[in-house]
Design an enzyme around this catalytic site. Structure first.
Site, short mmCIF file in Angstrom:
data_model
loop_
_atom_site.label_atom_id
_atom_site.label_comp_id
_atom_site.label_asym_id
_atom_site.label_seq_id
_atom_site.Cartn_x
_atom_site.Cartn_y
_atom_site.Cartn_z
CG HIS A 46 -36.42 -40.26 19.58
ND1 HIS A 46 -36.63 -39.29 18.62
CD2 HIS A 46 -35.21 -39.96 20.15
CE1 HIS A 46 -35.61 -38.46 18.61
NE2 HIS A 46 -34.74 -38.84 19.53
CG ASN A 57 -33.74 -35.34 16.81
OD1 ASN A 57 -34.53 -34.62 16.18
ND2 ASN A 57 -33.42 -35.09 18.07
CE1 TYR A 67 -29.77 -40.93 17.12
CE2 TYR A 67 -31.54 -39.44 17.78
CZ TYR A 67 -30.20 -39.77 17.74
OH TYR A 67 -29.26 -38.94 18.31
CB THR A 80 -28.53 -38.12 25.12
OG1 THR A 80 -29.51 -38.74 24.30
CG2 THR A 80 -27.49 -39.15 25.54
CG ASN A 106 -32.02 -30.88 4.09
OD1 ASN A 106 -31.99 -31.96 3.51
ND2 ASN A 106 -31.66 -29.76 3.52
#
Length: 388
Positions: A200, A203, A205, A51, A258
């Site tokens: 995606h 991460n 999301y 991003t 985690n």
């Protein structure tokens, strides 16, 4: 290795030369072309999705500046774009491009055309942030997510960073609409000229929020069992298969995430990701993009310690591995056979000619972190390249 007797003395006399030649060949593996049934790349160096928040325009579209940024990095075997939002509901960060309007499709065409003119390949990463969002990005409405679990993250909004709150749990209708949004985004990406798309699923999301027990408290067909929590991913793949060739579709996973983005590993994490990756073998995808642990998980029996090595035994297709690699460690993971391609993130920010710098062992420029997410050319398209 077996030799005919009349060749053996010759080999023994030149053993060191043969050994050195093999070492040179192996050391150059990063720069070797890679070809599979689904991919044809000029080298094994991949630009990871990052991003950059340069779409500071009313239309939330990629611009000519975006195209220049990716064109500068087209020497990579493959570029994976920053996450691009599949719908207004998917938005979780300000100034990030979308791919759900015709203006956005046209904006991305500038990037795909620029990369292709330089002989590069480029995939669009399709993104929905789920709970990682804020009402200010949704006209006052709470963002949609699997359950009402607050990830407790700072969200980049038009007025600056604000703490996330409890999201609105998705109805079955919301999930079906989101599946269709991914499907339409894939159609839009191919209209924009992309060589493929990456879902995606990493991460913390939306998709990973469905996968994780601590962020998915549902009791319907999308919650509870491993199969149910993974269901949305396969519904998306099945939907995209109706309109596109899955050989041009990929998935990104972060199995050992985690304590970040509200995601925790648990007693079913390994079982869940083994199930997902085993099932992905049935889809003949372009690749599986995996991420090594973000944090130290050594001693944690619920976490996969070495992600690439673990899933190489399970996945039959092409594997890209990511997370903190340099030239030497990338070469080793390829030599060991644990991955086919390696993706680099931050090094590509300050080194548009990263491939050439690796080839010539040139020093790497260091990025200016204060410009990672700021509008404009500074820290985006103004990094120097090596002079011939």
């Amino acid at each position: 290795m077996r030799f005919k007797s009349n060749y053996l003395p010759l080999y023994l006399q030149n053993a060191s030369k043969f050994t050195n030649l093999i070492l040179i060949i192996m050391e150059n593996i990063l720069f070797d072309a890679f070809k599979s049934d689904n991919l044809d790349l000029k080298n094994r160096i991949v630009m990871a999705p990052m991003t950059r928040s340069r779409s500071d325009n009313q239309e939330h579209k990629a611009t000519g500046l975006t195209a220049q940024y990716y064109e500068q990095r087209a020497s990579a075997g493959l570029i994976i774009t920053e996450g691009t939002f599949i719908s207004p509901e998917a938005v979780g960060v300000v100034n990030v491009p979308g791919i759900y309007t015709q203006q956005q499709i046209d904006g991305w065409k500038l990037s795909t055309e620029a990369v292709h003119k330089k002989g590069g390949k480029i995939f669009a990463q399709l993104w929905h942030t789920g709970a990682y969002s804020h009402p200010d990005l949704h006209e006052g409405k709470n963002p949609l997510a699997p359950s009402n679990v607050n990830p407790e993250q700072q969200i980049f909004t038009p007025t600056g960073f604000q703490l996330s709150g409890e999201p609105q749990p998705m109805t079955t209708e919301d999930i079906k609409r989101t599946v269709n949004d991914f499907k339409q985004a894939a159609v839009n990406a191919f209209e924009a000229g992309f060589d493929g798309v990456e879902l995606h699923g990493a991460n913390g999301y939306l998709l990973q929020q469905f996968f994780s027990k601590n962020s998915n408290l549902r009791t319907d067909e999308y919650g509870g069992s491993v199969e149910n929590r993974a269901r949305i991913l396969f519904e998306i793949l099945d939907a995209i298969r109706e309109v596109a060739d899955l050989r041009k579709v990929a998935v990104r996973l972060n199995p050992s995430l985690n304590g970040i983005m509200g995601i925790l590993v648990d007693d079913e994490t390994i079982e869940l990701y083994n199930y997902i990756v085993n099932r992905l073998n049935d889809y003949n995808l372009a690749y599986l993009h995996l991420i090594e642990p973000f944090t130290d998980v050594s001693g944690n029996s619920e976490a996969i310690q070495e992600v690439a090595k673990h899933f190489r035994k399970i996945y039959k297709g092409t594997i890209i591995i990511n997370r903190g690699f340099n030239k030497d460690t990338a070469t080793k993971v390829l030599q060991d056979g644990d991955a086919d391609l390696v993706s680099f993130g931050v090094p590509f920010i300050a080194n548009p000619d990263l491939v050439e710098r690796f080839k010539t062992n040139a020093p790497l420029s260091q990025p200016e972190e204060s410009t990672f997410y700021t509008p404009g050319e500074k820290g985006y398209t103004d990094y120097p390249v090596l002079q011939n």
